[in-house]
Design an enzyme around this catalytic site. Structure first.
Site, short mmCIF file in Angstrom:
data_model
loop_
_atom_site.label_atom_id
_atom_site.label_comp_id
_atom_site.label_asym_id
_atom_site.label_seq_id
_atom_site.Cartn_x
_atom_site.Cartn_y
_atom_site.Cartn_z
N TYR A 1 38.07 25.72 1.70
CA TYR A 1 39.04 25.66 2.97
C TYR A 1 39.67 26.96 3.25
O TYR A 1 39.72 27.40 4.22
CB TYR A 1 39.87 24.25 2.89
CG TYR A 1 40.80 23.98 4.25
CD1 TYR A 1 40.10 23.37 5.11
CD2 TYR A 1 42.02 24.43 4.13
CE1 TYR A 1 40.94 23.06 6.57
CE2 TYR A 1 42.88 24.12 5.30
CZ TYR A 1 42.30 23.64 6.48
OH TYR A 1 42.80 23.23 7.47
N LYS B 1 39.09 29.33 6.23
CA LYS B 1 40.41 30.06 7.20
C LYS B 1 40.61 31.57 7.30
O LYS B 1 40.96 31.82 8.30
CB LYS B 1 41.46 29.08 7.22
CG LYS B 1 41.31 27.50 7.40
CD LYS B 1 40.78 27.03 8.44
CE LYS B 1 40.94 25.74 9.07
NZ LYS B 1 40.26 25.39 10.46
#
Ligand code: NAP
Length: 246
Positions: A154, A158
């Protein structure tokens, strides 16, 4: 009504932060493409947009599928003739410690959160450049700036999205298209509901403002970046985190 008659695509807007962004932009006058992988969820949000007196187009498409995304963009262009705003909001988590993380967990998160945003950005870039106008807003995360244990996939997605934001901003700046990212911190949504009380307390202790954020906190900043007065802002990452990163 600063977005009167503008057309906005919000990916993953069948729930959570995406739904709130869709309703916020509709309140400011925009017509909305409600994209999600769940038809029922997208239909429900489209009905809410229409209740606000705006037009809505439901697009059941995965941001990971270039053909489905192209079809979504073509449908919006056929209906309205232009796309003014793209919010790359669709995102997933598949958490796990690095040493135990499966390739599938890594690939799934990178596919939706990073490649999905690339596919959608590529699809709207040409019509926006032709119109000499566009606003692309990417929903990143503080995890993409500071990292987060258990979220290698994740955080990398990002962080990559932030780099994509800056590159998009530089490539499209000459054609009137601005691209920015927001980096939410700990926001109350279905994504964070699953966290244990201990993890929640841990996050809250890091937030100077002493509370979790809301989807409305994020949607307000997204709307500002979409407004005409934000025309001199591009390539930026705006934290919405109650001061966590400062
Ligand atoms: P959420 O409630 O899970 O919403 C994400 C939405 O994206 C869901 O409606 C989901 O659909 C949809 N989606 C998933 N895969 C998709 C795909 N392939 N194509 C199209 N849509 C897809 O999560 P959220 O908390 O609102 O998060 C929204 C964004 O904010 C994400 O990018 C997330 O990373 C970011 N963010 C959230 C927080 C937070 O604390 N909540 C913090 C920082 C950043 P289904 O539900 O049908 O699967």
């Amino acid at each position: 009504m600063k977005l009167q008659d503008q057309i906005a695509i919000i990916t993953g807007s069948g729930g959570g932060i995406g739904r709130t962004i869709a309703l916020e932009l509709a309140q400011h006058g925009a017509s909305i493409v409600v994209n999600d992988i769940l038809e029922e969820a997208a239909n429900a949000v489209a009905a809410e947009v229409e209740e606000l007196g705006r037009e809505a187009l439901v697009s059941v498409a995965s941001v990971t599928d270039p053909e489905q995304v192209e079809a979504m963009v073509s449908e919006a262009l056929d209906k309205w003739g232009r796309i003014d705003i793209l919010v790359n909001n669709a995102g997933i988590t598949r958490d796990g410690l690095l040493v135990r993380m499966k390739d599938e967990q890594w690939d799934a998160v990178l596919d939706v959160n990073l490649k999905g945003a690339f596919i959608c950005t590529r699809a709207v870039a040409k019509p926006m450049m032709k119109a000499r106008y566009g606003r692309i807003i990417n929903i990143a995360s503080v995890a993409g700036v500071m990292g987060n244990p258990g979220q290698a996939n994740y955080a990398a997605s990002k962080g990559g999205l932030i780099a994509l934001t800056k590159t998009t901003a530089k490539e499209l700046a000459g054609r009137g298209v601005n691209c920015n990212a927001v980096a939410p911190g700990f926001i109350e949504t279905p994504m964070t509901e699953q966290l244990s009380e201990a993890v929640r307390e841990g996050w809250l202790s890091l937030i100077p403002l002493g509370r979790a954020g809301t989807a409305e906190d994020v949607a307000g900043v997204v709307a500002f970046l979409a407004h005409p007065e934000a025309s001199y802002i591009t390539g930026q990452v705006i934290s919405i985190d109650g001061g966590m990163l400062m």
